[in-house]
Design a protein around this motif. Structure first.
Motif, PDB file in Angstrom:
ATOM      1  N   ASN A  33      -5.329  14.829  -0.042  1.00 40.12           N
ATOM      2  CA  ASN A  33      -6.092  14.503   0.903  1.00 40.12           C
ATOM      3  C   ASN A  33      -5.550  15.313   2.042  1.00 40.12           C
ATOM      4  O   ASN A  33      -4.496  15.213   2.590  1.00 40.12           O
ATOM      5  CB  ASN A  33      -5.983  13.091   1.130  1.00 40.12           C
ATOM      6  CG  ASN A  33      -6.861  12.418   2.328  1.00 40.12           C
ATOM      7  OD1 ASN A  33      -7.673  13.085   2.893  1.00 40.12           O
ATOM      8  ND2 ASN A  33      -6.671  11.209   2.716  1.00 40.12           N
ATOM      9  N   ARG A  86      -3.830  -3.591  -1.276  1.00 36.25           N
ATOM     10  CA  ARG A  86      -2.552  -3.414  -0.396  1.00 36.25           C
ATOM     11  C   ARG A  86      -1.289  -3.426  -1.526  1.00 36.25           C
ATOM     12  O   ARG A  86      -0.380  -3.913  -1.203  1.00 36.25           O
ATOM     13  CB  ARG A  86      -2.096  -4.126   0.972  1.00 36.25           C
ATOM     14  CG  ARG A  86      -3.345  -4.296   1.718  1.00 36.25           C
ATOM     15  CD  ARG A  86      -4.032  -3.283   2.144  1.00 36.25           C
ATOM     16  NE  ARG A  86      -3.104  -2.090   2.688  1.00 36.25           N
ATOM     17  CZ  ARG A  86      -3.051  -0.711   2.362  1.00 36.25           C
ATOM     18  NH1 ARG A  86      -4.093  -0.120   1.567  1.00 36.25           N
ATOM     19  NH2 ARG A  86      -2.477   0.088   2.919  1.00 36.25           N
ATOM     20  N   TYR A 100       0.813  11.333   7.854  1.00 33.60           N
ATOM     21  CA  TYR A 100       2.114  12.010   7.696  1.00 33.60           C
ATOM     22  C   TYR A 100       2.787  12.415   8.917  1.00 33.60           C
ATOM     23  O   TYR A 100       3.857  12.174   8.945  1.00 33.60           O
ATOM     24  CB  TYR A 100       2.059  13.200   6.534  1.00 33.60           C
ATOM     25  CG  TYR A 100       1.466  13.081   5.206  1.00 33.60           C
ATOM     26  CD1 TYR A 100       2.040  11.871   4.507  1.00 33.60           C
ATOM     27  CD2 TYR A 100       0.732  14.097   4.823  1.00 33.60           C
ATOM     28  CE1 TYR A 100       1.672  11.694   3.292  1.00 33.60           C
ATOM     29  CE2 TYR A 100       0.161  13.681   3.251  1.00 33.60           C
ATOM     30  CZ  TYR A 100       0.596  12.367   2.748  1.00 33.60           C
ATOM     31  OH  TYR A 100       0.256  12.333   1.472  1.00 33.60           O
ATOM     32  N   ASP A 104       3.486  12.577  -2.857  1.00 39.00           N
ATOM     33  CA  ASP A 104       2.516  11.546  -2.798  1.00 39.00           C
ATOM     34  C   ASP A 104       1.535  12.070  -4.110  1.00 39.00           C
ATOM     35  O   ASP A 104       0.867  12.818  -3.794  1.00 39.00           O
ATOM     36  CB  ASP A 104       1.859  11.619  -1.464  1.00 39.00           C
ATOM     37  CG  ASP A 104       0.820  10.497  -1.112  1.00 39.00           C
ATOM     38  OD1 ASP A 104       0.441   9.733  -2.027  1.00 39.00           O
ATOM     39  OD2 ASP A 104       0.335  10.163  -0.027  1.00 39.00           O
ATOM     40  N   ALA A 142      -4.884   2.097  -4.749  1.00 40.28           N
ATOM     41  CA  ALA A 142      -5.906   2.276  -3.837  1.00 40.28           C
ATOM     42  C   ALA A 142      -6.943   3.194  -4.296  1.00 40.28           C
ATOM     43  O   ALA A 142      -8.200   2.896  -4.179  1.00 40.28           O
ATOM     44  CB  ALA A 142      -5.649   2.738  -2.502  1.00 40.28           C
ATOM     45  N   LYS A 143      -6.764   4.276  -4.877  1.00 38.06           N
ATOM     46  CA  LYS A 143      -7.655   5.235  -5.288  1.00 38.06           C
ATOM     47  C   LYS A 143      -7.991   5.375  -6.738  1.00 38.06           C
ATOM     48  O   LYS A 143      -9.039   5.118  -7.083  1.00 38.06           O
ATOM     49  CB  LYS A 143      -7.057   6.740  -4.935  1.00 38.06           C
ATOM     50  CG  LYS A 143      -6.197   6.974  -3.618  1.00 38.06           C
ATOM     51  CD  LYS A 143      -7.310   6.642  -2.533  1.00 38.06           C
ATOM     52  CE  LYS A 143      -6.194   6.671  -1.225  1.00 38.06           C
ATOM     53  NZ  LYS A 143      -7.292   6.292   0.009  1.00 38.06           N
ATOM     54  N   TRP A 190      -2.842  14.915   5.382  1.00 35.47           N
ATOM     55  CA  TRP A 190      -3.487  13.678   5.544  1.00 35.47           C
ATOM     56  C   TRP A 190      -2.775  13.074   6.868  1.00 35.47           C
ATOM     57  O   TRP A 190      -1.681  13.252   7.234  1.00 35.47           O
ATOM     58  CB  TRP A 190      -2.976  12.783   4.545  1.00 35.47           C
ATOM     59  CG  TRP A 190      -3.496  11.399   4.667  1.00 35.47           C
ATOM     60  CD1 TRP A 190      -4.701  10.929   5.063  1.00 35.47           C
ATOM     61  CD2 TRP A 190      -2.734  10.126   4.355  1.00 35.47           C
ATOM     62  NE1 TRP A 190      -4.862   9.556   5.136  1.00 35.47           N
ATOM     63  CE2 TRP A 190      -3.796   8.919   4.866  1.00 35.47           C
ATOM     64  CE3 TRP A 190      -1.448   9.649   4.007  1.00 35.47           C
ATOM     65  CZ2 TRP A 190      -3.597   7.848   4.636  1.00 35.47           C
ATOM     66  CZ3 TRP A 190      -1.022   8.778   3.972  1.00 35.47           C
ATOM     67  CH2 TRP A 190      -1.916   7.532   4.199  1.00 35.47           C
ATOM     68  N   GLY A 212       1.005  -1.214   0.083  1.00 35.02           N
ATOM     69  CA  GLY A 212      -0.104   0.006  -0.092  1.00 35.02           C
ATOM     70  C   GLY A 212       0.922   1.180   0.114  1.00 35.02           C
ATOM     71  O   GLY A 212       1.902   1.262   0.321  1.00 35.02           O
ATOM     72  N   GLY A 213       0.261   2.189  -0.265  1.00 37.62           N
ATOM     73  CA  GLY A 213       1.015   3.687  -0.351  1.00 37.62           C
ATOM     74  C   GLY A 213       1.380   3.807   0.896  1.00 37.62           C
ATOM     75  O   GLY A 213       2.292   4.521   1.043  1.00 37.62           O
ATOM     76  N   LYS A 214       0.613   3.421   1.967  1.00 34.53           N
ATOM     77  CA  LYS A 214       0.965   3.733   3.298  1.00 34.53           C
ATOM     78  C   LYS A 214       2.438   3.143   3.922  1.00 34.53           C
ATOM     79  O   LYS A 214       3.142   4.087   4.425  1.00 34.53           O
ATOM     80  CB  LYS A 214      -0.145   3.257   4.266  1.00 34.53           C
ATOM     81  CG  LYS A 214      -0.188   4.076   5.643  1.00 34.53           C
ATOM     82  CD  LYS A 214      -1.239   3.542   6.433  1.00 34.53           C
ATOM     83  CE  LYS A 214      -2.802   4.736   6.532  1.00 34.53           C
ATOM     84  NZ  LYS A 214      -3.625   4.172   7.418  1.00 34.53           N
ATOM     85  N   CYS A 270       1.759  16.935  -1.433  1.00 33.19           N
ATOM     86  CA  CYS A 270       0.503  16.061  -1.949  1.00 33.19           C
ATOM     87  C   CYS A 270      -0.418  16.648  -2.847  1.00 33.19           C
ATOM     88  O   CYS A 270      -1.094  17.541  -2.160  1.00 33.19           O
ATOM     89  CB  CYS A 270      -0.080  15.274  -0.587  1.00 33.19           C
ATOM     90  SG  CYS A 270      -1.489  14.377  -0.823  1.00 33.19           S
ATOM     91  N   ILE A 287      -0.619   9.727  -5.224  1.00 30.69           N
ATOM     92  CA  ILE A 287      -1.853   8.677  -5.293  1.00 30.69           C
ATOM     93  C   ILE A 287      -3.093   8.837  -5.687  1.00 30.69           C
ATOM     94  O   ILE A 287      -4.008   8.121  -6.410  1.00 30.69           O
ATOM     95  CB  ILE A 287      -1.783   7.977  -3.764  1.00 30.69           C
ATOM     96  CG1 ILE A 287      -2.126   6.634  -3.970  1.00 30.69           C
ATOM     97  CG2 ILE A 287      -2.705   8.815  -2.833  1.00 30.69           C
ATOM     98  CD1 ILE A 287      -2.255   5.785  -2.598  1.00 30.69           C
ATOM     99  N   TYR A 288      -3.622  10.304  -5.853  1.00 29.71           N
ATOM    100  CA  TYR A 288      -4.727  10.929  -6.204  1.00 29.71           C
ATOM    101  C   TYR A 288      -4.424  11.324  -7.935  1.00 29.71           C
ATOM    102  O   TYR A 288      -5.210  11.887  -8.466  1.00 29.71           O
ATOM    103  CB  TYR A 288      -5.219  11.821  -5.520  1.00 29.71           C
ATOM    104  CG  TYR A 288      -5.969  11.364  -4.308  1.00 29.71           C
ATOM    105  CD1 TYR A 288      -7.147  10.713  -4.164  1.00 29.71           C
ATOM    106  CD2 TYR A 288      -5.218  11.516  -3.138  1.00 29.71           C
ATOM    107  CE1 TYR A 288      -7.617  10.038  -3.063  1.00 29.71           C
ATOM    108  CE2 TYR A 288      -5.660  11.021  -1.978  1.00 29.71           C
ATOM    109  CZ  TYR A 288      -6.950  10.515  -1.909  1.00 29.71           C
ATOM    110  OH  TYR A 288      -7.198   9.756  -0.540  1.00 29.71           O
TER     111      TYR A 288
END
Ligand SMILES: Cc1ncc(COP(=O)(O)O)c(C=O)c1O
Length: 304
Positions: free
Chosen positions: A82, A153, A35, A110, A144-145, A32, A6-8, A78, A112-113
């Motif tokens: 988010n 994940r 972070y 980041d 994920a997005k 977010w 996952g990005g996390k 980011c 991810i979006y």
């Protein structure tokens, strides 16, 4: 490049790799929630740089410069964001990237979006906007997005060889590789057609307009129009200290609690992302539920 759970995990490992005990990390706020925790887990200090609704929640190089000290090791970036849904323009991204490059600090970006933008706004990667960052840039991403594959994940990080090597060493002792079935599924998503993503983006776009109009119809709520991700981030400072049928919320956390009890609508208070005075609402839900939620909010808070 390193494939992560996952990005996390990519966020965690990026900070573990570049941040040493006592380093400062510039963190544009609202941020977010993960972070600051990931920065602290690496022994760093998150240094919040706040931008309000009047700036569409986007920080400027001048603000970053004011927060910069010799202890500054990195900047978190980011966009689309988010929790705010803000997207930095090409020029804004370039300005931030060039500023960071001039300081020689790391940028952890980041993305991810990246595929969820609206109103013709285009995502710009800071890698392209400021190529001079190259040796100090870590890009984070995941499935994920864009592909609604949160549970699979799979994320990844891209960056300088030594950074990726260090992160891979850490991960090899932590969780090892991402399970192969999930990696195959992620590959299929990345190499497959984007028509489902376009259809989802169209649905998000429709819901985005509905939520922004519905929130701005509430007396005292100011909601900038987000152009990315799937969140609305209204400024509700005008509602604090106002009496609602016997209850007078003083903070956005108290307001969120009142909304939960009276409207049975879950919103996340600004305190989770930085200063009080804001709410985050996700519009990643069905049209009918969204309309129902907004009408309940208007009933409890009062339409204009
Ligand atoms: C900005 C941002 N980065 C990274 C993630 C991590 O996503 P995941 O770990 O599910 O890939 C999220 C999820 O909410 C996010 O909002």
């Amino acid at each position: 490049m390193l494939v992560t759970n996952g990005g996390k995990q990519a966020v965690y490992e990026a900070f573990q790799t570049v941040v040493d005990e006592g380093d400062d990390v510039l963190l544009p706020a609202p941020y977010w929630t993960t972070y600051p925790e990931a920065i602290r887990l690496a022994g760093g200090n998150p240094i919040e740089v706040f931008a309000g609704a009047d700036q569409e929640y986007k920080v400027t190089p001048e603000q970053l410069e004011a927060a910069y000290t010799e202890n500054t090791k990195a900047l978190l970036f980011c966009s689309p964001s988010n929790p705010t849904g803000s997207v930095y323009s090409d020029e804004e991204t370039k300005a931030v990237g060039e500023w960071a490059a001039s300081k020689g600090i790391f940028v952890i970006s980041d993305e991810i979006y990246q595929h969820l933008t609206y109103d013709g706004v285009e995502f710009t990667s800071i890698a392209q906007a400021a190529p001079e960052l190259h040796d100090h840039l870590i890009l984070l991403n995941g499935v994920a997005k864009t592909y609604a594959m949160t549970g699979w994940r799979v994320g990844w990080m891209v960056g300088p060889k030594d950074v990726i090597k260090a992160a891979a060493n850490l991960q090899s002792h932590l969780s090892s590789n991402v399970n192969n079935v999930a990696q195959r599924a992620a590959l299929a998503a990345l190499n497959g057609p984007m028509d489902q993503v376009s259809a989802m983006r169209e649905a998000f776009d429709r819901r985005r307009r509905v939520i922004v109009d519905g929130l701005n119809a509430i007396d005292g709520v100011v909601c900038p129009t987000p152009t990315g991700a799937f969140y609305a981030y209204p400024d509700v400072t005008a509602l604090l200290g106002r009496e609602f049928d016997g209850v007078t919320p003083q903070t956005s956390a108290e307001l969120a609690e009142m909304i939960l009890e009276r409207a049975e609508v879950a919103v996340v208070p600004g305190e989770a992302f930085g200063p009080s005075g804001y709410l985050r609402l996700s519009y990643a839900l069905g049209d009918d539920d969204l309309a129902e939620g907004l009408s309940r909010l208007q009933k409890v808070l009062g339409a204009k």
